[in-house]
Design an enzyme around this catalytic site. Structure first.
Site, PDB file in Angstrom:
ATOM      1  N   CYS A  93      -4.331  -5.150  -5.957  1.00  0.00           N
ATOM      2  CA  CYS A  93      -3.497  -5.214  -5.101  1.00  0.00           C
ATOM      3  C   CYS A  93      -3.403  -6.448  -4.359  1.00  0.00           C
ATOM      4  CB  CYS A  93      -4.094  -4.300  -3.866  1.00  0.00           C
ATOM      5  SG  CYS A  93      -3.076  -4.024  -2.466  1.00  0.00           S
ATOM      6  N   HIS A 135       0.414   3.960  -5.904  1.00  0.00           N
ATOM      7  CA  HIS A 135      -0.209   2.875  -5.172  1.00  0.00           C
ATOM      8  C   HIS A 135       0.570   2.427  -3.962  1.00  0.00           C
ATOM      9  CE1 HIS A 135      -2.782  -0.996  -4.858  1.00  0.00           C
ATOM     10  NE2 HIS A 135      -1.842  -1.237  -4.207  1.00  0.00           N
ATOM     11  N   GLU A 136       1.963   1.973  -4.164  1.00  0.00           N
ATOM     12  CA  GLU A 136       2.997   1.503  -3.253  1.00  0.00           C
ATOM     13  C   GLU A 136       3.180   2.454  -2.039  1.00  0.00           C
ATOM     14  OE1 GLU A 136       2.934  -1.746  -2.940  1.00  0.00           O
ATOM     15  OE2 GLU A 136       2.014  -1.995  -4.874  1.00  0.00           O
ATOM     16  N   HIS A 139       0.590   2.691   0.468  1.00  0.00           N
ATOM     17  CA  HIS A 139       0.522   1.676   1.590  1.00  0.00           C
ATOM     18  C   HIS A 139       1.351   1.992   2.546  1.00  0.00           C
ATOM     19  CE1 HIS A 139      -1.399  -1.904   0.230  1.00  0.00           C
ATOM     20  NE2 HIS A 139      -1.034  -1.911  -1.083  1.00  0.00           N
TER      21      HIS A 139
END
Length: 161
Positions: A93, A135-136, A139
């Site tokens: 990351c 993953h994004e 966030h």
């Protein structure tokens, strides 16, 4: 356009959920362009989410070359379908530059979002693209990849989301 500073390590903004974008306008498009420029200025970057540049809005930019079909600019993305599991042995990351972890992510996802013109789109990601999208989008919900970790890995020169 401008490069944005990437928030790193224990910056509290990385743990906060983002608000939806109400209207895709020039301000949003400029931020997406800044995010893409910031991503391209990083070493081994694959994607970046708005909170990583200090903005609590539901925006992500992905550029995995052929794997993503070029740059993707997504507004209010959300996973509407996830299938299977993949063990991602070296996930990194941009906000945690010296950390590589083994995570478990969906093998396939379908994401609903708006494009940079405000048009509704749907895209399917498999394998590495599914990992990156997951993953994004994490966030945007204040979830960092350490919360998905199974094993810590030594630092390597790999692409980071």
């Amino acid at each position: 356009m401008a490069l944005r500073a990437i928030r790193i390590n224990n910056d509290p903004i990385l743990k906060r959920p983002c608000r939806e974008v109400q209207q895709v306008d020039d301000r949003v498009r400029n931020l997406l362009e800044d995010m893409l420029e910031t991503l391209h200025a990083t070493e081994n970057g694959a994607a970046i989410a708005a909170p990583q540049v200090g903005v609590l809005r539901r925006l992500i930019v992905i550029d995995m070359g052929e794997l993503s079909g070029g740059p993707l600019k997504l507004v209010n993305p959300r996973i509407i379908y996830a299938q299977g599991k993949q063990v991602c042995e070296e996930e990194g990351c941009l906000s945690f530059p010296d950390c590589w972890l083994t995570t478990v992510r969906p093998e396939r996802v379908i994401v609903e979002a708006l494009d940079e013109q405000g048009k509704a789109i749907m895209l399917t990601g498999e394998g590495p693209l599914a990992q990156c999208l997951s993953h994004e989008i994490d966030h945007l919900d204040g979830i960092t990849f350490q919360q998905r970790a199974v094993h810590k890995r030594p630092q390597r020169n790999r692409r980071r989301g």
